[in-house]
Design an enzyme around this catalytic site. Structure first.
Site, PDB file in Angstrom:
ATOM      1  CD  GLU A  49     -26.503   9.498   1.653  1.00 24.35           C
ATOM      2  OE1 GLU A  49     -25.554   8.870   1.160  1.00 24.35           O
ATOM      3  OE2 GLU A  49     -27.540   8.943   2.042  1.00 24.35           O
ATOM      4  CG  ASP A  81     -29.014   9.076  -5.813  1.00 26.22           C
ATOM      5  OD1 ASP A  81     -29.539   9.025  -4.692  1.00 26.22           O
ATOM      6  OD2 ASP A  81     -28.236   8.206  -6.245  1.00 26.22           O
TER       7      ASP A  81
END
Length: 508
Positions: A186, A17
């Site tokens: 997301e 991420d």
């Protein structure tokens, strides 16, 4: 590959991420660290290709008692890194607690203690925006269904300019249930560009999904969407979540991850441009990930490194200290390492009732498994004289395998090799034990394609193979980890120590 090009991935290990920001001519990157401590790694680059690890922004996770044991599905999820008002800011979501932020005057710190911006279950992947055009501040976040029962939507808030709290209850600004074919939206990253609010966010799942872009004239919408990066005919499955950065030379680039099983989420760099006709971003090679590409153009200044640089892996542990590449599997306890005047790591043999399952241990000192074939070596010594004391080198995931030393009831030290399957609650022998006459061993793991691990050890008569090939596995949201540990059985008194020297990872 020529000196003027780079090849993906630019970070070939589990830097999950990623988010990136430029300050002057320098680039900084952070990534998820989940339940490990220290957390929130901070990397630095001058060219977006070669990266070094500065350290971590988060010393330990709070509340301390919650993270005294491994919680690999909690902690720091998908941070956002920004620079505003002369300070660095990191926002992240803890899926069990809410949205946190810390800030600092420099990437090296000192960083503030975590501040809870919004409390709630399932609040993940937050990203702030300080809008220079309006003077307003905003925050967007996603949702974890495992905690909230909700997913596939993004919620937006007005935020206090000092980042300490929110000014409203929030509004769903993108509901991907209403977009045909979209699911598991997301990881939003929020930007302002060319009069639009932009959200770059992935959907479709980490292994098979795509990168989307959303734009609106007003922060609260309505937003229109477009897929801007997807696998197409490449071998980059599910090009996922990352961040946009503009260089001082005016070029646009996008860093994102690719899920690679036991290797975790490796980081790719994509060229990016804005389409002159419709104003949408175009990533990679017209929406497909690139394998090799021209390096970013840089302004006049210090030359790029003569050789590629990557975060350090090797360690001689000077003075008993470990380098920034290491993190514990939970908040560390006092006295887990012993400082001293020379080189080498001295680990306290921590007493534990979970000695037969390293997945449950907080005192495993870990670093990321490299994404390419390599050999891992460490010299290990067991000093503890307590029967049952042990120390080892482990490949840790949903399944695990370790090789190391154990003190027997007769006082002798044995080389042992053990493993546990993903469904097993305790370890089993991977090979017959053999004597380690001096209480020392040189341990080696050769890691080949598909993260297949072959274990060997030298107890004084040369390297000898041990056990069968072990296929490393990921560990919930993270890739497999390499780790060092020292343990003693439950009881009282001083359990003693184990020593590790000359930790090396070399390319195969």
């Amino acid at each position: 590959m020529s000196s003027g090009t780079y090849r993906n991935p630019v970070l070939n290990a589990d830097w999950s991420d990623p988010d990136v920001v430029r300050v002057g001519d320098d680039f900084y990157l952070t990534a998820s660290s989940f339940g490990r401590a220290p957390g929130l790694p901070l990397l630095h680059s001058r060219n977006l290709v070669d990266w070094t690890l500065l350290g971590h922004a988060l010393d330990h996770l709070e509340p301390a008692e919650r993270f005294a044991v491994p919680r690999h599905d909690g902690g720091v999820w998908a941070p956002s890194l920004r620079h505003h008002d002369g300070r660095f800011w990191i926002f992240w979501g803890d899926p069990d607690q809410g949205v946190f932020q810390i800030n600092a005057p420099a990437a090296e710190g000192p960083w503030t203690r975590p501040h809870l911006v919004k409390e709630g279950k399932g609040l993940i992947d937050p990203c702030p925006l300080w809008d220079d055009e309006s003077g307003e501040a905003y925050l967007v976040h996603a949702w974890a269904k495992s905690r909230s029962g909700v997913k596939n939507r993004l919620t937006g808030h007005r935020m206090r300019p000092d980042g300490t709290g929110l000014l409203d209850e929030g509004k769903v600004i993108v509901d991907a249930d209403r977009i045909p074919g979209w699911f598991t939206l997301e990881g939003p990253k929020l930007y302002r560009h060319d009069g639009w609010f932009w959200i770059l966010a992935p959907a479709g799942g980490v292994e098979t999904g795509w990168q989307g872009a959303f734009r609106a004239r007003d922060f609260f919408g309505p937003y229109e969407e477009r897929v801007v990066l997807e696998q197409q005919g490449t071998d980059v499955n599910g090009p996922h979540q990352g961040g946009w950065v503009r260089t001082a030379a005016g070029e646009d680039w996008f860093l994102h991850f690719q899920q690679r099983g036991a290797y975790g989420r490796v980081v790719h760099l994509q060229p990016m441009r804005w389409d002159a006709a419709d104003g949408w971003p175009v990533l990679g090679d017209d929406g497909a990930p690139v394998t090799e590409h021209r390096r970013p153009a840089l302004p006049p200044g210090p030359a790029a490194p003569a050789t590629a640089s990557a975060p350090a892996t090797d360690d001689d542990f000077p003075g008993g200290r470990y380098g920034p590449q290491w993190s514990w599997t939970a908040n560390p306890g006092d006295g887990w390492t012993v400082p001293h005047a020379g080189d080498g790591l001295r680990l306290a043999c921590v007493r534990s009732a979970d000695a037969h399952d390293p997945r449950k241990l907080p005192n495993v000192l870990t670093q990321r498994l490299p994404g390419t074939p390599c050999a891992v070596e460490v010299d290990l010594r067991l000093d503890s004289t307590e029967p049952g004391a042990r120390a080892g080198l482990v490949v840790l995931g949903d399944a695990f395998c370790w090789i190391g030393l154990q003190r027997g009831a007769d006082g002798a030290v044995h080389l042992v090799h053990r493993f546990g399957e993903s469904v097993a609650e305790a370890e089993r022998d991977a090979a017959h034990a053999r004597l380690a006459p001096d209480g020392r061993a040189r341990l080696r793991i050769d890691i080949g394609p598909q993260a297949r691990c072959r274990f060997t050890a030298d107890t004084g008569d040369g390297l000898r193979p041990s056990g069968q090939v072990f296929a490393a596995t990921p560990w919930r949201w993270v890739g497999a980890l390499l780790g060092l540990f020292a343990l003693a059985p439950p009881g009282g008194g001083e359990p003693g120590t184990a020593g590790g020297t000359r930790f090396r990872i070399t390319a195969s």
